[in-house]
Scaffold this motif. Structure first.
Motif, mmCIF file in Angstrom:
data_model
loop_
_atom_site.group_PDB
_atom_site.id
_atom_site.type_symbol
_atom_site.label_atom_id
_atom_site.label_comp_id
_atom_site.label_asym_id
_atom_site.label_seq_id
_atom_site.Cartn_x
_atom_site.Cartn_y
_atom_site.Cartn_z
ATOM 1 N N SER A 32 0.810 -1.227 0.000
ATOM 2 C CA SER A 32 0.000 0.000 0.000
ATOM 3 C C SER A 32 0.837 1.268 0.000
ATOM 4 N N ASN A 33 2.152 1.125 -0.065
ATOM 5 C CA ASN A 33 3.040 2.279 0.018
ATOM 6 C C ASN A 33 4.170 2.149 -0.993
ATOM 7 N N THR A 34 4.826 3.278 -1.296
ATOM 8 C CA THR A 34 5.944 3.228 -2.228
ATOM 9 C C THR A 34 7.140 2.553 -1.557
ATOM 10 N N GLU A 35 7.995 2.014 -2.377
ATOM 11 C CA GLU A 35 9.215 1.377 -1.865
ATOM 12 C C GLU A 35 10.062 2.396 -1.106
ATOM 13 N N GLU A 36 10.135 3.616 -1.628
ATOM 14 C CA GLU A 36 10.922 4.674 -0.992
ATOM 15 C C GLU A 36 10.374 5.025 0.395
ATOM 16 N N ASP A 37 9.053 5.207 0.504
ATOM 17 C CA ASP A 37 8.454 5.539 1.798
ATOM 18 C C ASP A 37 8.613 4.389 2.790
ATOM 19 N N MET A 38 8.454 3.156 2.300
ATOM 20 C CA MET A 38 8.603 1.986 3.178
ATOM 21 C C MET A 38 10.038 1.902 3.702
ATOM 22 N N TYR A 127 -8.823 4.838 30.220
ATOM 23 C CA TYR A 127 -9.111 4.332 28.884
ATOM 24 C C TYR A 127 -7.837 3.953 28.142
ATOM 25 N N LEU A 128 -8.025 3.096 27.144
ATOM 26 C CA LEU A 128 -6.997 2.737 26.180
ATOM 27 C C LEU A 128 -7.302 3.492 24.901
ATOM 28 N N TRP A 129 -6.259 3.891 24.168
ATOM 29 C CA TRP A 129 -6.483 4.537 22.880
ATOM 30 C C TRP A 129 -5.393 4.117 21.906
ATOM 31 N N LEU A 130 -5.654 4.367 20.624
ATOM 32 C CA LEU A 130 -4.699 4.010 19.580
ATOM 33 C C LEU A 130 -5.040 4.773 18.316
ATOM 34 N N GLY A 131 -4.096 4.757 17.393
ATOM 35 C CA GLY A 131 -4.318 5.267 16.047
ATOM 36 C C GLY A 131 -4.190 4.111 15.074
ATOM 37 N N VAL A 132 -5.131 4.006 14.146
ATOM 38 C CA VAL A 132 -5.115 2.928 13.158
ATOM 39 C C VAL A 132 -5.346 3.540 11.781
ATOM 40 N N TRP A 133 -4.547 3.129 10.804
ATOM 41 C CA TRP A 133 -4.636 3.676 9.458
ATOM 42 C C TRP A 133 -6.045 3.490 8.905
ATOM 43 N N GLU A 134 -6.591 4.544 8.355
ATOM 44 C CA GLU A 134 -7.953 4.507 7.824
ATOM 45 C C GLU A 134 -8.119 3.482 6.705
ATOM 46 N N LYS A 135 -7.018 3.057 6.087
ATOM 47 C CA LYS A 135 -7.074 2.072 4.998
ATOM 48 C C LYS A 135 -6.697 0.663 5.480
ATOM 49 N N ASP A 152 -11.400 10.709 16.924
ATOM 50 C CA ASP A 152 -10.669 11.795 16.272
ATOM 51 C C ASP A 152 -9.814 11.197 15.161
ATOM 52 N N LYS A 153 -8.993 12.035 14.547
ATOM 53 C CA LYS A 153 -8.038 11.591 13.529
ATOM 54 C C LYS A 153 -6.723 12.319 13.761
ATOM 55 N N HIS A 154 -5.625 11.714 13.298
ATOM 56 C CA HIS A 154 -4.334 12.401 13.297
ATOM 57 C C HIS A 154 -3.501 11.910 12.111
ATOM 58 N N ILE A 155 -2.422 12.619 11.876
ATOM 59 C CA ILE A 155 -1.540 12.298 10.751
ATOM 60 C C ILE A 155 -0.448 11.334 11.211
ATOM 61 N N PHE A 156 -0.241 10.314 10.413
ATOM 62 C CA PHE A 156 0.837 9.354 10.607
ATOM 63 C C PHE A 156 1.783 9.534 9.432
ATOM 64 N N LYS A 157 3.039 9.791 9.723
ATOM 65 C CA LYS A 157 4.031 10.033 8.682
ATOM 66 C C LYS A 157 4.644 8.700 8.273
ATOM 67 N N MET A 158 4.345 8.299 7.039
ATOM 68 C CA MET A 158 4.870 7.054 6.478
ATOM 69 C C MET A 158 5.926 7.430 5.450
ATOM 70 N N GLY A 159 7.178 7.469 5.878
ATOM 71 C CA GLY A 159 8.225 7.983 4.999
ATOM 72 C C GLY A 159 7.971 9.453 4.770
ATOM 73 N N ASN A 160 7.735 9.840 3.511
ATOM 74 C CA ASN A 160 7.400 11.233 3.195
ATOM 75 C C ASN A 160 5.903 11.432 2.982
ATOM 76 N N GLU A 162 2.050 11.646 4.207
ATOM 77 C CA GLU A 162 1.209 11.896 5.379
ATOM 78 C C GLU A 162 -0.093 11.117 5.202
ATOM 79 N N GLN A 163 -0.338 10.192 6.127
ATOM 80 C CA GLN A 163 -1.524 9.350 6.071
ATOM 81 C C GLN A 163 -2.422 9.655 7.256
ATOM 82 N N VAL A 164 -3.698 9.340 7.114
ATOM 83 C CA VAL A 164 -4.672 9.630 8.170
ATOM 84 C C VAL A 164 -4.898 8.371 9.016
ATOM 85 N N ASP A 165 -4.710 8.524 10.303
ATOM 86 C CA ASP A 165 -5.037 7.494 11.261
ATOM 87 C C ASP A 165 -6.327 7.867 11.963
ATOM 88 N N ILE A 166 -7.183 6.881 12.146
ATOM 89 C CA ILE A 166 -8.374 7.056 12.963
ATOM 90 C C ILE A 166 -7.945 6.816 14.401
#
Length: 172
Positions: A32-38, A127-135, A152-160, A162-166
């Motif tokens: 689901s990601n580019t080789e460079e970002d991975m 409480y427990l909380w976490l961020g999980v990729w929307e995809k 809520d949502k926040h940004i997860f930086k995958m290499g270069n 920016e992905q959305v985490d729920i």
């Protein structure tokens, strides 16, 4: 599955955490990601220095799932300032539940989650909380099944990239 045990990790387990972290992250997200970002993410997140800092942090806890003598997954929990988002002192973050693809559907993730729940209860977290990729519908379904709700949502930086985490939480 032969015999599964969840054991607390220490700095001596750096190589094991590094191996299982790189392997499981790659298995799960490479398609689901580019080789460079991975490549960038794996190097930034699982290098010796970074993992040494994380394993030494008193506000982070690591647990490794072992099948006999083989590591098949791990859990990373954060409290206080180690959390990836500043929430509050009563929160415990599940930053990572990583399970080898070969062990999906074998209750390894559930056992690691139950360890997180046990730790949260011992520490009297609210409480427990976490961020999980929307995809990542498989993970979202897993957390919903265990009583987590999106808040809520926040940004997860995958290499270069920016992905959305729920952001999800479970009241205790």
């Amino acid at each position: 599955m032969e015999y599964l045990q969840i054991r607390k990790a220490t700095t001596k387990d750096l190589g094991t955490v590094q191996l299982i972290g790189r392997e499981t992250f790659f298995e799960t997200f490479a398609d689901s990601n580019t080789e460079e970002d991975m490549k960038k993410y794996l190097e930034d997140s699982f290098n010796d220095d970074q993992l040494s800092v994380e394993l030494s942090n008193p506000d982070s806890l690591f647990y490794i799932a072992w099948e006999d003598e083989s590591p098949v997954g791990y859990l990373k929990l954060n409290k206080g300032n180690a959390q990836t988002e500043t929430l509050d002192e009563m929160a415990l973050e599940i930053e990572r539940i990583y399970v080898k693809t070969s062990h999906h559907g074998k209750k390894v993730g559930q056992l690691l989650y139950e360890k997180a729940l046990e730790v949260a209860q011992q520490q009297h977290n609210s409480y427990l909380w976490l961020g999980v990729w929307e995809k990542n519908p498989r993970a979202i379904k897993f957390y919903e099944k265990n009583g987590f709700k999106a808040f809520d949502k926040h940004i997860f930086k995958m290499g270069n990239d920016e992905q959305v985490d729920i952001m999800m939480k479970k009241e205790l």
